[in-house]
Design an enzyme around this catalytic site. Structure first.
Site, PDB file in Angstrom:
ATOM      1  N   SER A 148       8.726   3.798   3.483  1.00  0.00           N
ATOM      2  CA  SER A 148       8.953   3.824   2.029  1.00  0.00           C
ATOM      3  C   SER A 148      10.047   4.731   1.567  1.00  0.00           C
ATOM      4  O   SER A 148      11.299   4.473   1.907  1.00  0.00           O
ATOM      5  CB  SER A 148       7.824   4.229   1.397  1.00  0.00           C
ATOM      6  OG  SER A 148       7.629   4.000  -0.124  1.00  0.00           O
ATOM      7  N   HIS A 171       2.641  -3.131   0.953  1.00  0.00           N
ATOM      8  CA  HIS A 171       3.314  -1.772   1.327  1.00  0.00           C
ATOM      9  C   HIS A 171       2.798  -1.107   2.306  1.00  0.00           C
ATOM     10  O   HIS A 171       3.372  -0.189   2.921  1.00  0.00           O
ATOM     11  CB  HIS A 171       3.530  -1.090  -0.092  1.00  0.00           C
ATOM     12  CG  HIS A 171       4.270   0.105   0.010  1.00  0.00           C
ATOM     13  ND1 HIS A 171       5.731  -0.064   0.109  1.00  0.00           N
ATOM     14  CD2 HIS A 171       4.420   1.488   0.030  1.00  0.00           C
ATOM     15  CE1 HIS A 171       6.274   1.131   0.147  1.00  0.00           C
ATOM     16  NE2 HIS A 171       5.626   1.922  -0.046  1.00  0.00           N
ATOM     17  N   ASP A 231       4.794  -6.825  -0.891  1.00  0.00           N
ATOM     18  CA  ASP A 231       4.937  -5.659  -1.493  1.00  0.00           C
ATOM     19  C   ASP A 231       5.414  -5.314  -2.762  1.00  0.00           C
ATOM     20  O   ASP A 231       6.548  -5.734  -2.917  1.00  0.00           O
ATOM     21  CB  ASP A 231       5.845  -4.949  -0.173  1.00  0.00           C
ATOM     22  CG  ASP A 231       6.050  -3.582  -0.268  1.00  0.00           C
ATOM     23  OD1 ASP A 231       5.541  -3.155  -1.647  1.00  0.00           O
ATOM     24  OD2 ASP A 231       6.823  -2.824   0.295  1.00  0.00           O
TER      25      ASP A 231
END
Length: 730
Positions: free
Chosen positions: A568, A700, A658
């Protein structure tokens, strides 16, 4: 540098269309965006690009000889029982348990700690492939109802369902388009508060998690059990500030509901409250009304964070960073809102992570001291220290216990401890941490490993903490494959945790693995976060590069055997570092990274990250974003330094659902790197592979089923082993 011998077959990268007509004017600076078309996930051209890149990656992974042995060992080591911290509601105990390789952990219930536990909800039974995950649960105060949120394919979108606990029968309630929300029951058990967004698209079929629309106009609602969502009460909205989002807590006495209003990821919020007894006739009277809850504004600015800890009627205690970057506890009486006083002042060195009201008038407080947890029992009224609760160097993973409870549970893990749950009875004169459950991993021996913490000098002299885990008695001859992981953002702290993947790497491939606590995180409070954000974001990359150079100069590894990894915001970290120092690394693994720093705020919840990054809409902020944005800083290193220098072997990871950091970030960077480094020259010096692993029916990271986690870990570390020339230790 990069790989030592280019062990993979030469790659033939797919030709992706470059649209030279897309040029944006940022405050007089013209910036081309030739792969703008990859921002549309539904186009046939994007789908074709994904398919051909996936096929290319599969061909590379097929040559990674250690991948199957890694998968086998990781599966074997991961197959052990795991438990989460139990919690008590309505006289019953609830906890999550995974027997080992179950796709998702199962929620259990038991009437007391000595009775046989029963399965309450098994998410693995809700889909054949395990991609339906239980993202949140909330038990009504009387223990009669379970409200739970389901996420499909890793999306942040949640659908809330309700179950009667006594007979495990589902209720008809279905609450859709919930995101970034808790579930807060009112004390009468008639329903709960939750937050939702409007549906992302009007009409047609929507596959939640694949859309890229901005998440705007959050609403706080209340749902009555047994009714349709269309009848829910709208408790709060703010159409004049569409980027605001809301969260609520119902106080333990049931009298009040607090409303935290946020506009980004900065640890600041407005704070309102509502005395539910002042709603004449109860929440039912708001049904069909245009009136919202009569919230009172206690704090109406974004100067600090306020989080509810406890209340005695109108007297409230909050955890806050108001004029205290390492946090403190404060008290205010709602009848005298102008008078605030300290209950527990800010510590000079340690960060107050959390505080819980337990055992009547006691506080369980959790500090972070040089990235190590400290637990204390303090007096609720005075803040005075009553007891220290001894724990090893590691991470507190969970704390459960209500104010009426003398019995509390504490979850713990460390680099070498798979997991311990302690039970502590606070009614005794000297509270004792007793082991309630301890996770055991067959074949893992903690005595085989060594953990140390070092402090590395960054470019500006700042000392950066780093944990180093290795097999005992290694010789520092610069030969060891090393995995360096970092994050550095959003006030999030990286603390010691047990991870099967890293243990397998250390034991079977001889890896050293390291966690570096760079600036931007929360390890030393708000100032540490601010020193690695906005105009100071470069400090994050400097810190990470300094840690990399330390590992090489200290004899742990060399540049050809140093693998860097981040997820991330950490994916952004990895991509920025290989742009700035491609010579320094032997492999780069960047998960779900924020790669386009000029347009991230235009998709889903990206606008909330401007508190950490800034926004290209503003001239000064554009200038600092443009300097490090991974997408806009891919350059041929052989043209400016050593002619043999190239980018390290790189794997970008993303997933089709995601909806946090949407796949377009990784796809655009992938196309850019492949073109500039590999395809734009007839005989490019870039021989190291640039590939992407694009997962399907995944998001994610949260809620990913066990098999998907194992497969991904085997793929990425099998790739790292291949390109760095690392072989199996029998």
């Amino acid at each position: 540098m990069g790989s030592l011998s280019n062990p993979l077959s030469p790659l033939h990268y797919p030709l992706a269309r470059r649209d030279y007509s897309i040029v944006d004017d940022y405050h007089g600076v013209l910036v081309s965006d030739p792969y703008r078309w990859l921002e549309n996930p539904d186009s046939e051209e994007t789908k074709a690009f994904v398919e051909v890149e996936a096929a290319l990656t599969d061909s590379v992974l097929a040559e990674c000889g250690e991948r199957e042995r890694l998968r086998e060992q990781m599966t074997k080591l991961f197959d052990h029982p795991r438990y989460e911290t139990p919690f008590k509601r309505g006289g019953k105990y609830f906890y999550f348990h995974n027997s080992g390789l179950q796709a998702q952990s199962v929620l259990y219930v038991q009437s007391d700690l000595d009775s046989e536990a029963e399965v309450l909800l098994d998410p693995s039974a809700l889909s054949q492939d395990g991609t339906v995950a239980l993202s949140t649960v909330s038990i009504s105060r009387d223990g009669k109802y379970l409200a739970y949120g389901l996420s499909l394919s890793g999306s942040d979108w949640v659908t809330i369902k309700v179950m009667r606990i006594a007979d495990k029968m589902p209720e008809p309630d279905t609450i859709s388009w919930v995101k970034f929300s808790s579930i807060s029951w009112s004390h009468d058990g008639n329903g709960f508060f939750y937050g939702r967004y409007p549906a992302p698209k009007e009409g047609g079929d929507v596959d939640p998690g694949t859309e890229t629309d901005m998440n705007l106009n959050h609403q706080l609602c209340y749902h009555f059990l047994g009714t349709d969502q269309s009848e829910d009460v709208l408790c709060w909205k703010d159409p004049e500030n569409p980027k605001y989002f809301f969260d609520t807590i119902v106080t333990e006495d049931g009298k009040y509901v607090t409303l935290a209003i946020c506009e980004g990821c900065d640890p600041v919020n407005k704070l309102y409250y509502c005395d539910l007894s002042t709603v004449s006739g109860g929440l039912h009277v708001l049904k069909g009304s245009k009136d919202m809850l009569p919230f009172v504004k206690l704090v109406d600015n974004f100067e600090a964070r306020y989080y509810l800890v406890a209340n005695n009627d109108t007297e409230f205690i909050f955890l806050t960073n108001k004029e205290s970057p390492r946090y403190k506890l404060v008290r205010v009486d709602l009848n005298k809102p102008e008078i605030w006083s300290d209950v527990l002042p800010e510590d000079q060195n340690d960060v107050l992570e959390s505080a819980y009201a337990v055992n009547g008038n006691q506080l369980l407080v959790c500090y972070l001291s040089d990235v190590k947890y400290i637990l204390q029992i303090r007096d609720l009224k005075t803040g005075q220290l009553l007891h220290n609760l001894p724990i090893d160097i590691g991470t507190v993973t969970g704390i459960s216990g209500k104010r009426k409870d003398a019995e509390i549970f504490i979850g713990f893990t460390s680099f070498l401890s798979p997991g311990i749950i302690y039970k502590c009875n606070l009614s005794s004169e000297a509270p004792e941490m007793k082991v309630f459950r301890e996770v055991s991993v067959p074949g893992f021996n903690r005595d085989d490993f060594h953990v140390e913490q070092v402090f590395v000098s960054s470019k500006d002299g700042t000392k950066i903490p780093m944990f180093i885990v290795s097999r005992k008695d290694i010789i520092l001859d610069g030969s060891h494959p090393t995995l360096l992981y970092g994050y550095g953002g959003f006030n999030i702290s990286l603390t010691p945790t047990f991870t099967v993947w890293r243990i397998v790497l250390a034991r079977n491939l001889g890896f050293v693995f390291c966690i570096v606590n760079i600036r931007g995180g929360g390890e030393y409070g708000k100032e540490w976060n601010k020193s690695g954000s906005l105009s100071k974001k470069q400090n994050c990359f400097d810190d990470f590069i300094a840690a990399s150079e330390f590992l090489i100069s200290s004899g742990y590894t060399n540049s050809g055997r140093l693998c860097i990894e981040g997820r991330s915001n950490g994916g952004l970290l990895i991509a920025a570092c290989i742009n700035q120092r491609p010579d320094l690394f032997g492999c780069a693994i960047a998960h779900v990274g924020v790669m386009d720093m000029l347009r991230f705020h235009k998709f889903t919840i990206g606008h909330a990250w401007t508190s950490d990054y800034g926004c290209s809409d503003k001239k000064d902020e554009f200038q600092w974003l443009f300097k490090y944005s991974p997408l806009h800083n891919v350059k041929r290193p052989w043209e400016t330094s050593d002619s043999s220098c190239q980018y390290p072997p790189t794997m970008l990871l993303t997933a089709d659902h995601d909806d946090r950091v949407v796949p377009l970030h990784s796809l655009k960077l992938l196309a850019t790197m492949q073109y500039i480094l590999c395809m734009s020259l007839e005989n490019s010096p870039q021989k190291n592979p640039i590939i992407a692993r694009i997962d399907r029916k995944a998001g994610h990271g949260a809620g990913r089923p066990t098999q998907k986690m194992i497969d991904e870990a085997a793929d990425r570390y099998g790739f790292a082993a291949k390109v760095m020339g690392v072989s199996w230790n029998d």
